[in-house]
Write an enzyme that holds these catalytic residues in place. Structure first.
Site, PDB file in Angstrom:
ATOM      1  N   HIS A 116       0.835  -1.206   0.000  1.00 38.63           N
ATOM      2  CA  HIS A 116       0.000   0.000   0.000  1.00 38.63           C
ATOM      3  C   HIS A 116       0.871   1.259   0.000  1.00 38.63           C
ATOM      4  CE1 HIS A 116      -2.946   2.746   2.120  1.00 38.63           C
ATOM      5  NE2 HIS A 116      -3.693   2.217   1.172  1.00 38.63           N
ATOM      6  N   LYS A 224     -20.387   5.022 -14.163  1.00 39.23           N
ATOM      7  CA  LYS A 224     -19.231   5.820 -14.573  1.00 39.23           C
ATOM      8  C   LYS A 224     -18.049   5.585 -13.635  1.00 39.23           C
ATOM      9  CE  LYS A 224     -22.220   9.327 -16.563  1.00 39.23           C
ATOM     10  NZ  LYS A 224     -22.566  10.741 -16.624  1.00 39.23           N
ATOM     11  N   GLY A 306      -8.309  20.304  -4.199  1.00 40.12           N
ATOM     12  CA  GLY A 306      -7.074  20.405  -3.412  1.00 40.12           C
ATOM     13  C   GLY A 306      -6.996  21.674  -2.589  1.00 40.12           C
ATOM     14  N   GLN A 307      -7.907  22.622  -2.826  1.00 41.85           N
ATOM     15  CA  GLN A 307      -7.825  23.894  -2.100  1.00 41.85           C
ATOM     16  C   GLN A 307      -8.094  23.696  -0.607  1.00 41.85           C
ATOM     17  OE1 GLN A 307     -10.414  26.939  -3.668  1.00 41.85           O
ATOM     18  NE2 GLN A 307      -9.481  28.553  -2.432  1.00 41.85           N
TER      19      GLN A 307
HETATM   20  P1  NAI Z   1     -12.175  12.981  -0.907  1.00 43.27           P
HETATM   21  O1  NAI Z   1     -13.537  12.516  -1.233  1.00 43.27           O
HETATM   22  O2  NAI Z   1     -11.946  13.564   0.439  1.00 43.27           O
HETATM   23  O3  NAI Z   1     -11.722  14.069  -1.991  1.00 43.27           O
HETATM   24  C1  NAI Z   1     -11.676  13.753  -3.353  1.00 43.27           C
HETATM   25  C2  NAI Z   1     -11.281  14.980  -4.165  1.00 43.27           C
HETATM   26  O4  NAI Z   1     -12.369  15.910  -4.186  1.00 43.27           O
HETATM   27  C3  NAI Z   1     -10.080  15.743  -3.628  1.00 43.27           C
HETATM   28  O5  NAI Z   1      -9.232  16.110  -4.682  1.00 43.27           O
HETATM   29  C4  NAI Z   1     -10.675  16.976  -2.988  1.00 43.27           C
HETATM   30  O6  NAI Z   1      -9.785  18.093  -3.093  1.00 43.27           O
HETATM   31  C5  NAI Z   1     -11.893  17.193  -3.835  1.00 43.27           C
HETATM   32  N1  NAI Z   1     -12.939  17.867  -3.087  1.00 43.27           N
HETATM   33  C6  NAI Z   1     -13.534  17.432  -1.951  1.00 43.27           C
HETATM   34  N2  NAI Z   1     -14.451  18.326  -1.541  1.00 43.27           N
HETATM   35  C7  NAI Z   1     -14.423  19.335  -2.446  1.00 43.27           C
HETATM   36  C8  NAI Z   1     -15.145  20.554  -2.584  1.00 43.27           C
HETATM   37  N3  NAI Z   1     -16.075  20.921  -1.701  1.00 43.27           N
HETATM   38  N4  NAI Z   1     -14.867  21.339  -3.635  1.00 43.27           N
HETATM   39  C9  NAI Z   1     -13.913  20.990  -4.533  1.00 43.27           C
HETATM   40  N5  NAI Z   1     -13.187  19.845  -4.455  1.00 43.27           N
HETATM   41  C10 NAI Z   1     -13.452  19.053  -3.422  1.00 43.27           C
HETATM   42  O7  NAI Z   1     -11.099  11.824  -1.140  1.00 43.27           O
HETATM   43  P2  NAI Z   1     -11.287  10.243  -1.150  1.00 43.27           P
HETATM   44  O8  NAI Z   1     -11.911   9.823  -2.419  1.00 43.27           O
HETATM   45  O9  NAI Z   1     -11.937   9.840   0.112  1.00 43.27           O
HETATM   46  O10 NAI Z   1      -9.767   9.737  -1.146  1.00 43.27           O
HETATM   47  C11 NAI Z   1      -8.937  10.012  -0.006  1.00 43.27           C
HETATM   48  C12 NAI Z   1      -7.533   9.552  -0.221  1.00 43.27           C
HETATM   49  O11 NAI Z   1      -7.462   8.133  -0.261  1.00 43.27           O
HETATM   50  C13 NAI Z   1      -6.814  10.004  -1.480  1.00 43.27           C
HETATM   51  O12 NAI Z   1      -5.605  10.623  -1.059  1.00 43.27           O
HETATM   52  C14 NAI Z   1      -6.501   8.732  -2.248  1.00 43.27           C
HETATM   53  O13 NAI Z   1      -5.293   8.766  -2.980  1.00 43.27           O
HETATM   54  C15 NAI Z   1      -6.406   7.756  -1.123  1.00 43.27           C
HETATM   55  N6  NAI Z   1      -6.612   6.364  -1.549  1.00 43.27           N
HETATM   56  C16 NAI Z   1      -5.532   5.526  -1.587  1.00 43.27           C
HETATM   57  C17 NAI Z   1      -5.683   4.207  -1.917  1.00 43.27           C
HETATM   58  C18 NAI Z   1      -4.509   3.288  -1.975  1.00 43.27           C
HETATM   59  O14 NAI Z   1      -4.710   2.085  -2.078  1.00 43.27           O
HETATM   60  N7  NAI Z   1      -3.288   3.762  -1.923  1.00 43.27           N
HETATM   61  C19 NAI Z   1      -7.004   3.650  -2.228  1.00 43.27           C
HETATM   62  C20 NAI Z   1      -8.054   4.624  -2.222  1.00 43.27           C
HETATM   63  C21 NAI Z   1      -7.862   5.931  -1.873  1.00 43.27           C
END
Ligand code: NAI
Length: 350
Positions: A116, A224, A306-307
């Site tokens: 991971h 999707k 990312g903000q």
């Molecule tokens: P999340 O749902 O918190 O955010 C997803 C994206 O949406 C981000 O880029 C965030 O900046 C954007 N976002 C969120 N709210 C927003 C808003 N109000 N306005 C504009 N943009 C907004 O993230 P998620 O899907 O829960 O993933 C979290 C982390 O988990 C990530 O860093 C991902 O790389 C990691 N991950 C790692 C895995 C692995 O096996 N290495 C597997 C799955 C996820």
């Protein structure tokens, strides 16, 4: 409790070094995890240390990996991870991709047989800090039900993207292809909080708000998101000759075995397509356009991807990072791990 990022990083590093990682490797893993916590991605921060420590102790993360980079074409390469710590292999592989893209304009580097690797934004930001576009996708263990399916097949297969703007800022988009990453369920469990009813299903395939009843994660936007997860699995699994679909190893299965996961980094040099400085200026313009837009009812403002994480990171530099007591107590204790994770049903609540 709030603690400075450097303190958190040192606690994680010390624990992982005691668990068996080389000091330099422990330092990189700790940097990636503290980065995630600082940006509010607690699902991929210190919460994972005890699991990693158990996997290290049981042999499922190679503490003495033979990391090698094989350049397979002018813009292509494979980084062999030898089932070492995924964060380290992914970081070093991104360094190789950046070097190639600076020469040829683009780079495609597969990271093969890793454990991971955490929050992918860390790796794509490596590229953006060099003025390049970074894209990264990786496999995760099968926990998501396909659209119309009743059992997990793909992982939460994340996609990350970062592009540089002027003034050393950047856009960072980083998401699981499920409505939420599995770590977000773990986070909710650790805080005893309920989850929204569109994140996951229970054993009957019904939506659930109880993080302890989750038996499958839902893809984003139905068919999707399912399609995106498939694309990620093809690019980071089938393309690299690795196990794919529901053959991908599980997080909590046999902790004595390497996970053999795949990741693909793509790096693009804007200067091979347009003027690099104008590219950065226009990214800044996009950020300003979005931030300055009239918000919809119920929103204070539009935030670009990312903000929110970037402002949390700045806030945590000043006021420290919020860490739940249970994790802090573990990190400051003498316990390396408590045999919590081996051969565990990934959805099991205890
Ligand atoms: P999340 O749902 O918190 O955010 C997803 C994206 O949406 C981000 O880029 C965030 O900046 C954007 N976002 C969120 N709210 C927003 C808003 N109000 N306005 C504009 N943009 C907004 O993230 P998620 O899907 O829960 O993933 C979290 C982390 O988990 C990530 O860093 C991902 O790389 C990691 N991950 C790692 C895995 C692995 O096996 N290495 C597997 C799955 C996820």
């Amino acid at each position: 409790m709030k603690i400075p990022k450097e303190t958190l990083k040192n606690l994680i590093k010390t624990k992982l070094h005691k668990a068996g990682l080389k000091e330099g490797h422990a330092d990189i893993v700790a940097d990636v995890l503290a980065f995630a916590d600082a940006r509010g991605i607690h699902s991929h921060g210190a919460i994972r240390v005890e699991y990693y420590s158990e996997r290290i102790a049981k042999g499922g993360i190679n503490t003495n990996p033979n990391f090698t980079f094989e350049k397979t074409g002018p813009s292509a390469g494979v980084y062999h991870g030898d089932n070492g710590p995924g964060h380290v292999a992914a970081k070093l592989a991104m360094d190789e991709a950046i070097a190639i893209a600076k020469e040829t304009g683009v780079a495609f580097v597969g990271v093969k047989r890793i454990s991971h690797s955490g929050a992918l934004s860390y790796f794509v930001q490596q590229a953006a800090k060099e003025g390049l576009i970074g894209i990264s996708v990786c496999q995760a263990d099968p926990m998501a039900v396909p659209f119309g399916g009743s059992e997990p097949y793909y992982g939460t297969n994340p996609i990350a993207f970062a592009a540089p703007s002027k003034d050393n800022e950047m856009i960072t988009f980083d998401m699981a292809t499920t409505v939420k990453a599995w770590g977000k369920i773990l986070d909710a469990r650790s805080k005893n909080e309920s989850i929204p009813d569109n994140w996951a299903v229970d054993q009957q395939g019904e939506p659930t708000t109880d993080p302890f009843q989750v038996n499958g994660l839902l893809p984003i936007a139905g068919a999707k998101g399912f399609g995106l997860a498939m694309m990620v699995d093809i690019l980071s699994g089938i393309l690299l000759g690795l196990p794919f679909g529901n053959r991908v190893s599980t997080l909590y299965g046999d902790l004595s075995q390497g996970r053999n996961l795949g990741q693909l980094h793509i790096v693009i040099h804007p200067g091979f397509f347009t003027n690099s400085e104008i590219f950065k200026q226009n990214i800044s313009q996009t950020m300003a356009d979005l931030s300055g837009m009239k918000p919809a009812p119920g929103f204070d403002h539009v935030t670009y991807p990312g903000q929110g994480s970037a402002s949390r990171e700045k806030e945590s530099e000043q006021n420290g990072i919020e860490i739940v007591d249970e994790i802090y107590n573990y990190l400051t204790s003498n316990v390396i791990h408590s045999d919590n994770y081996g051969n565990k049903d990934p959805f099991a609540s205890k």
